[in-house]
Design a protein around this motif. Structure first.
Motif, mmCIF file in Angstrom:
data_model
loop_
_atom_site.group_PDB
_atom_site.id
_atom_site.type_symbol
_atom_site.label_atom_id
_atom_site.label_comp_id
_atom_site.label_asym_id
_atom_site.label_seq_id
_atom_site.Cartn_x
_atom_site.Cartn_y
_atom_site.Cartn_z
ATOM 1 N N GLY A 11 0.819 -1.208 0.000
ATOM 2 C CA GLY A 11 0.000 0.000 0.000
ATOM 3 C C GLY A 11 0.853 1.259 0.000
ATOM 4 O O GLY A 11 0.552 2.233 -0.699
ATOM 5 N N THR A 51 -8.846 1.327 -4.086
ATOM 6 C CA THR A 51 -7.695 1.909 -3.402
ATOM 7 C C THR A 51 -7.160 3.121 -4.146
ATOM 8 O O THR A 51 -6.901 4.170 -3.548
ATOM 9 N N THR A 55 -7.136 7.037 -2.818
ATOM 10 C CA THR A 55 -5.842 7.708 -2.759
ATOM 11 C C THR A 55 -5.821 8.931 -3.676
ATOM 12 O O THR A 55 -5.324 9.997 -3.300
#
Length: 103
Positions: A11, A51, A55
């Motif tokens: 990540g 994700t 982000t």
């Protein structure tokens, strides 16, 4: 435990790539999720999409606060992404997972 640490590390790698380049997170995320963590390709694509979206939203908010956003190209790009992302998700379900990462 090691899977959690590895997932967090991946990540961070994805976040750095997005922060440094402004994009390309999925290019790194999908293979890392498949080969690094062992997720099936379809799940990796969906997790990557969520994700990278979150982000990117955080980065976009920071950019707006700093008055660096050019709205016209951003809106055109956003509309294209809003059309392309659901189509991509739909087609991922129809394509054998091996083709998603092997091209």
């Amino acid at each position: 435990m090691i899977e959690i640490v590895l997932t967090a590390f991946f990540g961070i790698v994805i976040g750095l790539s997005l922060g440094l380049t402004g994009g390309g997170g999925s290019i790194f995320a999908v293979p890392l999720l498949i080969y690094g963590i062992g997720l099936p390709p379809v799940q990796a694509v969906h997790i990557s999409l969520a994700t990278v979206a979150v982000t990117a939203l955080i980065g976009a908010v920071q950019t707006v606060k700093e008055h660096l956003l050019l709205w016209q190209p951003a809106v055109v790009f956003i509309i294209g992404g809003m059309i392309g992302a659901p189509l991509g998700v739909m087609y991922t379900k129809l394509i054998d997972g091996r083709w998603i990462v092997s091209g």
